[in-house]
Scaffold this active site. Sequence first.
Site, PDB file in Angstrom:
ATOM      1  N   SER A  15       9.531  -5.240  11.038  1.00  0.00           N
ATOM      2  CA  SER A  15       8.257  -5.217  11.754  1.00  0.00           C
ATOM      3  C   SER A  15       7.464  -3.945  11.483  1.00  0.00           C
ATOM      4  O   SER A  15       6.777  -3.435  12.353  1.00  0.00           O
ATOM      5  CB  SER A  15       8.505  -5.392  13.252  1.00  0.00           C
ATOM      6  N   VAL A  17       4.647  -2.141   8.504  1.00  0.00           N
ATOM      7  CA  VAL A  17       3.346  -2.601   8.011  1.00  0.00           C
ATOM      8  C   VAL A  17       3.470  -3.840   7.126  1.00  0.00           C
ATOM      9  O   VAL A  17       2.656  -4.772   7.238  1.00  0.00           O
ATOM     10  CB  VAL A  17       2.592  -1.452   7.291  1.00  0.00           C
ATOM     11  N   THR A  42       7.030   2.903   9.293  1.00  0.00           N
ATOM     12  CA  THR A  42       5.568   2.863   9.401  1.00  0.00           C
ATOM     13  C   THR A  42       5.016   3.826  10.459  1.00  0.00           C
ATOM     14  O   THR A  42       4.116   4.616  10.155  1.00  0.00           O
ATOM     15  CB  THR A  42       5.092   1.420   9.674  1.00  0.00           C
ATOM     16  N   GLN A  46       2.379   9.815   8.052  1.00  0.00           N
ATOM     17  CA  GLN A  46       1.341  10.739   8.525  1.00  0.00           C
ATOM     18  C   GLN A  46       0.068  10.636   7.702  1.00  0.00           C
ATOM     19  O   GLN A  46      -1.016  10.337   8.191  1.00  0.00           O
ATOM     20  CB  GLN A  46       1.868  12.178   8.468  1.00  0.00           C
ATOM     21  N   GLY A  47       0.225  10.886   6.393  1.00  0.00           N
ATOM     22  CA  GLY A  47      -0.935  11.131   5.521  1.00  0.00           C
ATOM     23  C   GLY A  47      -2.013  10.086   5.616  1.00  0.00           C
ATOM     24  O   GLY A  47      -3.138  10.371   6.038  1.00  0.00           O
ATOM     25  N   HIS A 335      12.817  10.287   1.081  1.00  0.00           N
ATOM     26  CA  HIS A 335      11.583   9.799   1.717  1.00  0.00           C
ATOM     27  C   HIS A 335      11.288   8.337   1.409  1.00  0.00           C
ATOM     28  O   HIS A 335      10.892   7.596   2.295  1.00  0.00           O
ATOM     29  CB  HIS A 335      10.429  10.675   1.230  1.00  0.00           C
ATOM     30  N   GLU A 359       8.517  -1.549   1.014  1.00  0.00           N
ATOM     31  CA  GLU A 359       9.421  -0.600   0.343  1.00  0.00           C
ATOM     32  C   GLU A 359      10.695  -1.257  -0.165  1.00  0.00           C
ATOM     33  O   GLU A 359      11.251  -0.834  -1.189  1.00  0.00           O
ATOM     34  CB  GLU A 359       9.762   0.550   1.307  1.00  0.00           C
ATOM     35  N   ARG A 370       6.318   7.281  -6.585  1.00  0.00           N
ATOM     36  CA  ARG A 370       5.153   6.753  -5.866  1.00  0.00           C
ATOM     37  C   ARG A 370       4.078   7.812  -5.636  1.00  0.00           C
ATOM     38  O   ARG A 370       4.377   8.947  -5.258  1.00  0.00           O
ATOM     39  CB  ARG A 370       5.587   6.186  -4.514  1.00  0.00           C
ATOM     40  N   SER A 375       1.943   3.796   0.110  1.00  0.00           N
ATOM     41  CA  SER A 375       2.964   2.902   0.686  1.00  0.00           C
ATOM     42  C   SER A 375       2.408   2.030   1.810  1.00  0.00           C
ATOM     43  O   SER A 375       2.694   0.826   1.852  1.00  0.00           O
ATOM     44  CB  SER A 375       4.182   3.687   1.172  1.00  0.00           C
TER      45      SER A 375
HETATM   46  C1  SIN Z   1       2.589  12.405   3.563  1.00  0.00           C
HETATM   47  O1  SIN Z   1       1.747  12.324   4.441  1.00  0.00           O
HETATM   48  O2  SIN Z   1       2.783  13.419   2.896  1.00  0.00           O
HETATM   49  C2  SIN Z   1       3.438  11.212   3.286  1.00  0.00           C
HETATM   50  C3  SIN Z   1       2.597  10.088   2.906  1.00  0.00           C
HETATM   51  C4  SIN Z   1       3.306   9.239   1.914  1.00  0.00           C
HETATM   52  O3  SIN Z   1       4.529   9.229   1.858  1.00  0.00           O
HETATM   53  O4  SIN Z   1       2.614   8.600   1.133  1.00  0.00           O
END
Ligand code: SIN
Length: 505
Positions: A15, A17, A42, A46-47, A335, A359, A370, A375
């Site tokens: 469950s 994204v 998910t 952050q980014g 990661h 993933e 990646r 992602s």
């Molecule tokens: C990040 O915010 O550095 C991680 C984002 C990601 O894994 O694409």
Amino acid sequence: MTPVPDVTDVVVVGSGVAGLSTALGLAATRDVVLIGAGDGSTPWAQGGVSAAYGDDDPLDHAHDTQVAGAGFCDPRNVRALVEEGPQRLAELIAHGARFDRNGDGSLSRTLEGGHSRPRIVHAGGDATGAEVHRALLTAVQRTSVHMMTGRTVGLLQSESGSVVGVLVETGAEVVRIEARAVVLATGGIGNAYLASTNPSTVRGDGIALALRAGASLVDMEFVQFHPTALHTGETAGQLPLVTEAVRGEGAVLRDVDGRRIMAGRHPRADLAPRDVVARAIEATMRRDGSDHVWLDATAVAPDVLRKRFPTVLASCARIGVDLLSEQIPVAPAEHFLCGGVRTDRNGATDVPGLYAVGEVAATGVHGANRLASNSLLEGLVFGRRVATALTLDLPAKDLGHVRELMLGDDRQPERIRTILSKYAGIRRDGAGLNAAADELDSVGTGPLATVARAVVVAATARQDSRGCHWRSDYPQADERWDRHTVVRLDQDDRPTTRQVQTDLV
Ligand code: SIN
């Protein structure tokens, strides 16, 4: 709430994204059961979501994706990712996702490693995954999709080999659900390593289930390490992420003596692709005998840091450091799995009735490494593609005798994590990988053991270095290895490899 049916059209396992996008895309046309065992990675992202629109060109995004992927991406699938991405993002906004905006109302876009221009859309400053998850979950809850919580501990397989359902553990009970199609959206393999940015529910179950059903894995050696997890002093478990966007706003990496680590190492310095930065940090820590390096954001305006990075600030505060005024300790942590269950661009594996997305799947969009913020995008784009495929065509009902393929249990999970972290981390070599294979021999055949062996056999087979697979005994990319490593189970249920020259499927 209506009870979960024991026969349905599609079961989606996971469950995050990718699973939510798949379920949402199917909700109007198919009966769907969505099974979650925790929310996966998910909500921790952050980014943001990378998307090329307006004055940005999807082909530039494709180019950056391929460069970060060390030229090992599937170009057609990358094209689908970058061209369909903005439309999926717009739909997400229509579903209520609130992304950060500038004073003039335009979406705020930031820069991350490997991108040639700012194209990362974000929410809540650095809480993009949580907002994407909230918006998708709310949208799914408005549909007829049945949601249930539990761990999918087995698959049902017909005599002819089709996957025709799942077994789900909910408390003391194991529930059987038959389906015309099963979509694995179980995320990566974080919990197979000691330290990861993933929560502990991300443990590679989908990988192990797919292998048991006879599916192929591909590119399992490409395990991505995020360069900057917060060094909290804990050496195991989920570590807080320090998003690359902090470097996108101007922070730099320094060694224990305060020297810049990335200056002069790559034209994009601190914003080089993630594998390059993670390797440089690993080499610096090894040289200095240190367990961390420093991330220095003190030259970035405090109000920018406060507005953009509330999650990172809070994580730093919990260990008593202040991102605004001090350098913060960081180190790489597992990661993201760039490889996974081999699928076509509509999520079909090589087992009838079994699909994979996000993933857990390998469509080739990430190549050997990646690109940052691709992602969540992958989950949105390929979730919809799987939904479209299963709306147009559902596998025929496969009647007859059904057998149960069970995940089983790991008796020594800590030992498996220790072995994988020691020998199949950022830096690998043949001797270490052989030692890993020997040590894994005695850990049984549970899901983590299977995942760990799959990584080790693939990393052993690939005798070159590219992207996030770095062999110190074969430090160069070698064109004889311009081919994918496929992993399947042998007769003794042990992962084994072969190399294929061709496209992924
Ligand atoms: C990040 O915010 O550095 C991680 C984002 C990601 O894994 O694409």
